[in-house]
Design a protein around this motif. Structure first.
Motif, PDB file in Angstrom:
ATOM      1  N   GLN A   1       0.835  -1.204   0.000  1.00 28.21           N
ATOM      2  CA  GLN A   1       0.000   0.000   0.000  1.00 28.21           C
ATOM      3  C   GLN A   1       0.869   1.253   0.000  1.00 28.21           C
ATOM      4  O   GLN A   1       0.563   2.242  -0.698  1.00 28.21           O
ATOM      5  N   ALA A   2       1.962   1.211   0.745  1.00 25.55           N
ATOM      6  CA  ALA A   2       2.880   2.358   0.779  1.00 25.55           C
ATOM      7  C   ALA A   2       3.519   2.577  -0.586  1.00 25.55           C
ATOM      8  O   ALA A   2       3.706   3.715  -1.029  1.00 25.55           O
ATOM      9  N   SER A   3       3.827   1.487  -1.270  1.00 27.37           N
ATOM     10  CA  SER A   3       4.391   1.608  -2.626  1.00 27.37           C
ATOM     11  C   SER A   3       3.383   2.245  -3.578  1.00 27.37           C
ATOM     12  O   SER A   3       3.728   3.078  -4.422  1.00 27.37           O
ATOM     13  N   ALA A   4       2.114   1.846  -3.456  1.00 32.46           N
ATOM     14  CA  ALA A   4       1.067   2.439  -4.290  1.00 32.46           C
ATOM     15  C   ALA A   4       0.904   3.926  -3.979  1.00 32.46           C
ATOM     16  O   ALA A   4       0.673   4.747  -4.890  1.00 32.46           O
ATOM     17  N   ASP A   5       1.024   4.295  -2.719  1.00 36.19           N
ATOM     18  CA  ASP A   5       0.926   5.709  -2.352  1.00 36.19           C
ATOM     19  C   ASP A   5       2.061   6.526  -2.967  1.00 36.19           C
ATOM     20  O   ASP A   5       1.870   7.675  -3.385  1.00 36.19           O
TER      21      ASP A   5
END
Length: 384
Positions: free
Chosen positions: A150-154
Protein backbone atom coordinates in the motif's frame (compact mmCIF):
# COMPACT_ATOMS: atom_id res chain seq x y z
CA UNK A 1 -32.50 48.48 -157.60
CA UNK A 2 -29.43 46.40 -158.20
CA UNK A 3 -27.19 48.70 -156.27
CA UNK A 4 -29.54 48.70 -153.25
CA UNK A 5 -29.61 44.90 -153.18
CA UNK A 6 -25.84 44.77 -153.30
CA UNK A 7 -25.58 47.22 -150.37
CA UNK A 8 -28.07 45.20 -148.29
CA UNK A 9 -26.14 42.01 -148.93
CA UNK A 10 -22.92 43.66 -147.72
CA UNK A 11 -24.59 44.78 -144.47
CA UNK A 12 -25.98 41.32 -143.79
CA UNK A 13 -22.62 39.73 -144.43
CA UNK A 14 -20.97 42.12 -141.97
CA UNK A 15 -23.50 41.35 -139.30
CA UNK A 16 -22.93 37.62 -139.77
CA UNK A 17 -19.18 38.06 -139.36
CA UNK A 18 -19.66 40.09 -136.18
CA UNK A 19 -22.04 37.45 -134.80
CA UNK A 20 -19.55 34.70 -135.45
CA UNK A 21 -16.79 36.75 -133.86
CA UNK A 22 -18.96 37.33 -130.78
CA UNK A 23 -19.65 33.61 -130.38
CA UNK A 24 -15.95 32.84 -130.54
CA UNK A 25 -14.99 35.52 -127.95
CA UNK A 26 -17.44 34.37 -125.21
CA UNK A 27 -15.49 31.28 -124.15
CA UNK A 28 -12.27 33.19 -124.54
CA UNK A 29 -13.58 35.77 -122.02
CA UNK A 30 -14.65 33.03 -119.62
CA UNK A 31 -11.25 31.41 -119.86
CA UNK A 32 -9.43 34.63 -119.10
CA UNK A 33 -11.64 35.80 -116.14
CA UNK A 34 -9.55 36.81 -113.06
CA UNK A 35 -9.36 34.31 -110.10
CA UNK A 36 -10.93 35.31 -106.77
CA UNK A 37 -8.64 36.98 -104.26
CA UNK A 38 -8.60 35.24 -100.86
CA UNK A 39 -6.47 35.27 -97.71
CA UNK A 40 -5.24 31.87 -96.55
CA UNK A 41 -3.41 30.35 -93.61
CA UNK A 42 -1.23 27.24 -93.75
CA UNK A 43 -2.02 24.86 -90.89
CA UNK A 44 0.94 24.17 -88.64
CA UNK A 45 0.89 21.97 -85.50
CA UNK A 46 1.55 23.84 -82.28
CA UNK A 47 1.44 23.28 -78.53
CA UNK A 48 -1.90 24.25 -77.05
CA UNK A 49 -2.91 24.52 -73.41
CA UNK A 50 -6.58 24.90 -72.52
CA UNK A 51 -7.38 26.48 -69.16
CA UNK A 52 -10.31 27.85 -67.21
CA UNK A 53 -10.37 30.77 -64.79
CA UNK A 54 -12.40 30.08 -61.65
CA UNK A 55 -13.00 32.05 -58.44
CA UNK A 56 -11.04 30.84 -55.43
CA UNK A 57 -10.39 31.61 -51.79
CA UNK A 58 -7.15 31.58 -49.81
CA UNK A 59 -6.77 29.45 -46.66
CA UNK A 60 -3.82 29.02 -44.31
CA UNK A 61 -1.83 25.79 -44.52
CA UNK A 62 -1.96 25.48 -40.72
CA UNK A 63 -3.98 27.39 -38.17
CA UNK A 64 -4.00 27.19 -34.38
CA UNK A 65 -6.11 28.84 -31.70
CA UNK A 66 -4.18 29.74 -28.57
CA UNK A 67 -6.14 28.64 -25.51
CA UNK A 68 -5.40 28.39 -21.80
CA UNK A 69 -5.02 24.84 -20.47
CA UNK A 70 -5.34 26.03 -16.88
CA UNK A 71 -7.37 28.72 -15.15
CA UNK A 72 -5.68 31.86 -13.89
CA UNK A 73 -4.93 35.56 -14.30
CA UNK A 74 -2.94 36.70 -17.34
CA UNK A 75 0.13 38.59 -16.13
CA UNK A 76 1.98 39.38 -19.37
CA UNK A 77 1.56 39.33 -23.16
CA UNK A 78 4.95 38.43 -24.61
CA UNK A 79 4.54 38.99 -28.37
CA UNK A 80 4.01 41.77 -30.87
CA UNK A 81 0.67 41.55 -32.60
CA UNK A 82 1.05 40.61 -36.28
CA UNK A 83 4.60 39.31 -35.80
CA UNK A 84 6.14 36.07 -37.04
CA UNK A 85 6.24 33.54 -34.20
CA UNK A 86 8.41 30.45 -33.82
CA UNK A 87 6.95 27.21 -32.53
CA UNK A 88 7.42 26.95 -28.75
CA UNK A 89 7.66 30.71 -28.16
CA UNK A 90 5.95 31.88 -24.95
CA UNK A 91 2.99 34.10 -25.81
CA UNK A 92 1.22 34.70 -22.48
CA UNK A 93 2.27 34.30 -18.87
CA UNK A 94 -0.45 33.24 -16.45
CA UNK A 95 0.23 33.92 -12.76
CA UNK A 96 2.32 30.86 -11.75
CA UNK A 97 2.28 31.38 -7.95
CA UNK A 98 -0.71 29.09 -7.16
CA UNK A 99 0.77 26.31 -9.28
CA UNK A 100 4.19 26.59 -7.66
CA UNK A 101 2.51 26.14 -4.29
CA UNK A 102 0.70 23.06 -5.53
CA UNK A 103 3.99 21.64 -6.83
CA UNK A 104 5.60 22.13 -3.41
CA UNK A 105 2.62 20.49 -1.69
CA UNK A 106 2.71 17.51 -4.06
CA UNK A 107 6.45 17.16 -3.50
CA UNK A 108 5.90 17.02 0.29
CA UNK A 109 3.24 14.31 -0.12
CA UNK A 110 5.65 12.28 -2.25
CA UNK A 111 8.37 12.66 0.39
CA UNK A 112 6.00 11.42 3.12
CA UNK A 113 4.96 8.47 0.93
CA UNK A 114 8.60 7.53 0.34
CA UNK A 115 9.21 7.56 4.12
CA UNK A 116 6.18 5.34 4.71
CA UNK A 117 7.26 2.79 2.12
CA UNK A 118 10.75 2.68 3.58
CA UNK A 119 9.33 1.98 7.07
CA UNK A 120 6.98 -0.69 5.70
CA UNK A 121 9.80 -2.48 3.92
CA UNK A 122 11.95 -2.46 7.04
CA UNK A 123 9.07 -3.93 9.07
CA UNK A 124 8.66 -6.78 6.57
CA UNK A 125 12.40 -7.51 6.67
CA UNK A 126 12.28 -7.73 10.49
CA UNK A 127 9.26 -10.03 10.59
CA UNK A 128 10.48 -12.46 7.90
CA UNK A 129 12.91 -14.45 10.18
CA UNK A 130 10.49 -14.27 13.14
CA UNK A 131 7.63 -15.84 11.20
CA UNK A 132 9.94 -18.64 10.11
CA UNK A 133 10.84 -19.25 13.75
CA UNK A 134 7.16 -19.06 14.62
CA UNK A 135 7.90 -16.19 17.00
CA UNK A 136 5.09 -14.13 15.41
CA UNK A 137 1.93 -15.20 13.73
CA UNK A 138 1.61 -15.52 9.99
CA UNK A 139 -1.20 -12.95 10.09
CA UNK A 140 1.11 -10.31 11.52
CA UNK A 141 3.60 -10.90 8.72
CA UNK A 142 0.91 -10.76 6.01
CA UNK A 143 -0.38 -7.48 7.42
CA UNK A 144 3.14 -6.00 7.22
CA UNK A 145 3.49 -7.10 3.58
CA UNK A 146 0.12 -5.52 2.73
CA UNK A 147 1.17 -2.25 4.35
CA UNK A 148 4.38 -2.28 2.30
CA UNK A 149 2.44 -2.73 -0.96
CA UNK A 150 0.00 0.00 0.00
CA UNK A 151 2.88 2.36 0.78
CA UNK A 152 4.39 1.61 -2.63
CA UNK A 153 1.07 2.44 -4.29
CA UNK A 154 0.93 5.71 -2.35
CA UNK A 155 4.36 6.60 -3.69
CA UNK A 156 3.22 5.97 -7.29
CA UNK A 157 0.12 8.13 -6.75
CA UNK A 158 2.18 10.91 -5.19
CA UNK A 159 4.58 10.88 -8.16
CA UNK A 160 1.68 11.16 -10.60
CA UNK A 161 0.18 14.04 -8.63
CA UNK A 162 3.52 15.85 -8.57
CA UNK A 163 3.93 15.36 -12.34
CA UNK A 164 0.47 16.81 -12.93
CA UNK A 165 1.19 19.82 -10.73
CA UNK A 166 4.45 20.44 -12.59
CA UNK A 167 2.54 20.23 -15.87
CA UNK A 168 0.03 22.83 -14.63
CA UNK A 169 2.95 25.07 -13.73
CA UNK A 170 4.36 24.59 -17.22
CA UNK A 171 0.97 25.45 -18.74
CA UNK A 172 1.13 28.80 -16.94
CA UNK A 173 3.48 29.78 -19.76
CA UNK A 174 1.23 29.65 -22.85
CA UNK A 175 3.36 28.58 -25.84
CA UNK A 176 2.85 28.70 -29.59
CA UNK A 177 2.06 25.21 -30.94
CA UNK A 178 3.09 26.09 -34.51
CA UNK A 179 5.22 28.66 -36.30
CA UNK A 180 3.46 31.39 -38.23
CA UNK A 181 2.05 34.89 -38.06
CA UNK A 182 0.07 35.72 -34.94
CA UNK A 183 -3.04 37.85 -35.10
CA UNK A 184 -4.20 40.36 -32.52
CA UNK A 185 -4.40 39.42 -28.86
CA UNK A 186 -7.97 38.63 -27.82
CA UNK A 187 -7.26 38.91 -24.08
CA UNK A 188 -5.29 41.49 -22.14
CA UNK A 189 -3.22 41.50 -18.98
CA UNK A 190 -5.36 41.01 -15.91
CA UNK A 191 -7.96 38.89 -17.67
CA UNK A 192 -9.15 35.66 -16.05
CA UNK A 193 -8.83 32.75 -18.47
CA UNK A 194 -9.81 29.10 -18.26
CA UNK A 195 -9.81 26.03 -20.54
CA UNK A 196 -13.59 26.34 -20.99
CA UNK A 197 -13.46 29.82 -22.55
CA UNK A 198 -15.31 30.09 -25.87
CA UNK A 199 -12.94 32.76 -27.22
CA UNK A 200 -9.28 31.89 -27.77
CA UNK A 201 -6.50 34.06 -26.43
CA UNK A 202 -5.04 34.58 -29.94
CA UNK A 203 -4.69 32.85 -33.31
CA UNK A 204 -1.63 31.79 -35.30
CA UNK A 205 -1.71 31.01 -39.03
CA UNK A 206 1.11 29.56 -41.09
CA UNK A 207 1.04 31.45 -44.40
CA UNK A 208 4.52 30.97 -45.88
CA UNK A 209 2.52 28.51 -47.94
CA UNK A 210 -1.23 28.79 -48.46
CA UNK A 211 -4.07 26.78 -49.91
CA UNK A 212 -6.13 28.24 -52.73
CA UNK A 213 -9.47 26.43 -52.67
CA UNK A 214 -11.39 26.18 -55.95
CA UNK A 215 -14.78 24.65 -56.66
CA UNK A 216 -14.37 22.55 -59.81
CA UNK A 217 -16.91 20.44 -61.66
CA UNK A 218 -16.41 16.79 -60.76
CA UNK A 219 -16.84 15.84 -64.43
CA UNK A 220 -13.42 17.26 -65.35
CA UNK A 221 -11.59 15.97 -62.28
CA UNK A 222 -10.61 12.67 -63.91
CA UNK A 223 -9.10 14.56 -66.85
CA UNK A 224 -6.97 16.63 -64.47
CA UNK A 225 -5.85 13.49 -62.64
CA UNK A 226 -4.79 11.89 -65.93
CA UNK A 227 -2.81 14.97 -66.91
CA UNK A 228 -1.06 15.05 -63.54
CA UNK A 229 0.01 11.43 -64.00
CA UNK A 230 1.03 11.75 -67.65
CA UNK A 231 4.22 12.83 -69.32
CA UNK A 232 2.89 16.33 -70.01
CA UNK A 233 4.58 19.37 -68.44
CA UNK A 234 4.01 19.87 -64.73
CA UNK A 235 0.36 20.53 -64.00
CA UNK A 236 0.43 23.99 -62.44
CA UNK A 237 -2.13 26.62 -61.57
CA UNK A 238 -1.60 30.35 -62.10
CA UNK A 239 -2.99 32.62 -59.39
CA UNK A 240 -4.70 35.83 -60.47
CA UNK A 241 -5.96 38.75 -58.44
CA UNK A 242 -9.65 39.38 -57.93
CA UNK A 243 -9.42 41.75 -60.93
CA UNK A 244 -8.03 38.99 -63.17
CA UNK A 245 -4.48 40.37 -63.31
CA UNK A 246 -1.67 37.77 -62.88
CA UNK A 247 0.09 37.88 -59.50
CA UNK A 248 3.16 36.04 -60.73
CA UNK A 249 2.42 33.15 -58.38
CA UNK A 250 2.00 29.52 -59.32
CA UNK A 251 0.80 26.49 -57.36
CA UNK A 252 0.24 22.78 -57.75
CA UNK A 253 -2.98 20.82 -57.43
CA UNK A 254 -3.27 18.49 -54.43
CA UNK A 255 -6.62 16.80 -55.31
CA UNK A 256 -7.78 16.89 -51.70
CA UNK A 257 -11.52 16.86 -52.45
CA UNK A 258 -13.18 13.58 -51.45
CA UNK A 259 -16.84 14.58 -51.55
CA UNK A 260 -18.97 15.94 -54.39
CA UNK A 261 -21.51 18.65 -53.55
CA UNK A 262 -24.90 17.06 -54.24
CA UNK A 263 -26.45 20.41 -55.17
CA UNK A 264 -23.84 21.77 -57.59
CA UNK A 265 -21.89 18.68 -58.67
CA UNK A 266 -18.65 20.44 -57.71
CA UNK A 267 -15.70 19.12 -55.76
CA UNK A 268 -13.15 21.06 -53.74
CA UNK A 269 -9.87 21.44 -55.62
CA UNK A 270 -7.04 22.48 -53.31
CA UNK A 271 -3.97 24.23 -54.70
CA UNK A 272 -0.76 24.62 -52.68
CA UNK A 273 1.00 27.94 -53.36
CA UNK A 274 4.31 29.23 -52.01
CA UNK A 275 3.73 32.61 -50.35
CA UNK A 276 7.13 33.85 -49.13
CA UNK A 277 6.15 37.53 -49.27
CA UNK A 278 2.80 36.91 -47.51
CA UNK A 279 0.90 38.53 -50.38
CA UNK A 280 -1.93 36.01 -50.07
CA UNK A 281 -3.79 36.28 -46.79
CA UNK A 282 -6.34 33.78 -45.45
CA UNK A 283 -9.87 34.65 -46.54
CA UNK A 284 -8.72 36.63 -49.59
CA UNK A 285 -10.73 36.08 -52.78
CA UNK A 286 -8.60 35.45 -55.87
CA UNK A 287 -8.91 33.68 -59.22
CA UNK A 288 -7.14 30.52 -60.35
CA UNK A 289 -6.35 29.54 -63.92
CA UNK A 290 -6.95 25.77 -63.88
CA UNK A 291 -5.54 23.70 -66.78
CA UNK A 292 -8.19 21.70 -68.60
CA UNK A 293 -6.25 20.05 -71.43
CA UNK A 294 -2.84 20.02 -73.09
CA UNK A 295 -2.10 19.17 -76.73
CA UNK A 296 1.47 18.88 -77.97
CA UNK A 297 0.59 19.10 -81.71
CA UNK A 298 -2.77 20.82 -82.13
CA UNK A 299 -4.23 22.41 -85.27
CA UNK A 300 -6.28 25.58 -84.96
CA UNK A 301 -8.31 27.72 -87.36
CA UNK A 302 -9.72 31.21 -86.77
CA UNK A 303 -13.39 31.34 -85.87
CA UNK A 304 -14.16 33.49 -88.94
CA UNK A 305 -13.00 30.71 -91.28
CA UNK A 306 -15.61 28.24 -90.01
CA UNK A 307 -19.09 28.13 -91.52
CA UNK A 308 -21.92 25.85 -90.50
CA UNK A 309 -24.44 24.07 -92.68
CA UNK A 310 -27.15 22.11 -90.87
CA UNK A 311 -24.98 22.17 -87.77
CA UNK A 312 -21.91 20.76 -89.61
CA UNK A 313 -18.75 22.87 -89.36
CA UNK A 314 -16.95 23.45 -92.68
CA UNK A 315 -13.93 25.34 -94.01
CA UNK A 316 -12.70 26.11 -97.52
CA UNK A 317 -9.41 24.43 -98.44
CA UNK A 318 -7.18 25.40 -101.38
CA UNK A 319 -5.88 22.39 -103.35
CA UNK A 320 -2.69 22.04 -105.39
CA UNK A 321 -4.41 23.42 -108.54
CA UNK A 322 -5.40 26.63 -106.79
CA UNK A 323 -9.03 25.64 -106.54
CA UNK A 324 -11.14 25.65 -103.36
CA UNK A 325 -13.15 22.81 -101.91
CA UNK A 326 -15.39 22.75 -98.81
CA UNK A 327 -14.19 20.37 -96.10
CA UNK A 328 -16.31 19.14 -93.17
CA UNK A 329 -14.42 19.28 -89.88
CA UNK A 330 -14.98 18.62 -86.21
CA UNK A 331 -14.02 21.45 -83.90
CA UNK A 332 -13.21 21.44 -80.21
CA UNK A 333 -12.52 24.24 -77.77
CA UNK A 334 -12.70 27.91 -78.75
CA UNK A 335 -9.67 29.72 -77.36
CA UNK A 336 -8.66 33.27 -78.22
CA UNK A 337 -10.88 33.40 -81.29
CA UNK A 338 -9.53 30.10 -82.69
CA UNK A 339 -11.17 26.69 -82.84
CA UNK A 340 -9.10 23.60 -82.11
CA UNK A 341 -9.50 21.17 -85.02
CA UNK A 342 -10.39 17.70 -83.77
CA UNK A 343 -10.58 16.02 -87.19
CA UNK A 344 -11.00 16.76 -90.90
CA UNK A 345 -7.80 18.69 -91.56
CA UNK A 346 -4.08 17.94 -91.59
CA UNK A 347 -0.91 19.95 -91.23
CA UNK A 348 0.25 21.77 -94.37
CA UNK A 349 -3.20 22.41 -95.82
CA UNK A 350 -4.18 25.94 -96.80
CA UNK A 351 -7.46 27.19 -95.30
CA UNK A 352 -9.27 30.27 -96.60
CA UNK A 353 -9.74 32.86 -93.87
CA UNK A 354 -10.98 35.95 -95.74
CA UNK A 355 -13.09 36.03 -98.93
CA UNK A 356 -15.16 32.91 -98.24
CA UNK A 357 -18.47 34.64 -98.99
CA UNK A 358 -17.72 34.60 -102.77
CA UNK A 359 -16.50 31.02 -103.02
CA UNK A 360 -18.06 28.04 -104.74
CA UNK A 361 -16.67 24.52 -105.23
CA UNK A 362 -13.80 24.30 -107.78
CA UNK A 363 -13.50 28.08 -107.97
CA UNK A 364 -10.04 29.31 -109.01
CA UNK A 365 -8.46 31.57 -106.40
CA UNK A 366 -5.42 33.75 -106.00
CA UNK A 367 -4.04 33.46 -102.47
CA UNK A 368 -2.24 35.84 -100.18
CA UNK A 369 -1.02 35.29 -96.63
CA UNK A 370 -3.63 36.11 -94.01
CA UNK A 371 -2.57 38.72 -91.48
CA UNK A 372 -4.55 38.59 -88.23
CA UNK A 373 -5.73 41.90 -86.83
CA UNK A 374 -3.76 43.18 -83.86
CA UNK A 375 -5.35 42.53 -80.49
CA UNK A 376 -6.10 45.27 -78.00
CA UNK A 377 -3.14 44.13 -75.90
CA UNK A 378 -0.77 44.35 -78.87
CA UNK A 379 -2.07 47.80 -79.79
CA UNK A 380 -1.63 49.02 -76.21
CA UNK A 381 1.89 47.60 -76.08
CA UNK A 382 2.77 49.33 -79.36
CA UNK A 383 1.38 52.63 -78.04
CA UNK A 384 3.58 52.38 -74.96
Amino acid sequence: MGSKQRHLSSVLAGLAVLALAGCDSAPEFAETSAPLQVSVMTLMPHELAISEVLPARVAAVRSAEIRAQIGGIVQHRLFEQGAEIEAGAVLFQINPAPFKTEVDSAAAVLQRANAAVARARLQVERLAPLVQAEAVSRQTYDDAVALREQASADVAQAKATLARRKLDLQFASVEAPIAGRIDQALVSEGALVSPSDATPMARIQQIDQVYVDVRQSASVLDTLRQQAGSATPELGVDILGSDGKPLGMRGRILFSGIEVDAGTGDVLLRVLVDNPQRRLLPGLYVQARIPRAHYSAALSVPQQAVTRTAGQAKVWVVDAQGQVQPESIEVGELLGGNYRVVSGLSAGQQVVIEGIERLSPDAQVATRLWQPAATHEQLNAAAR
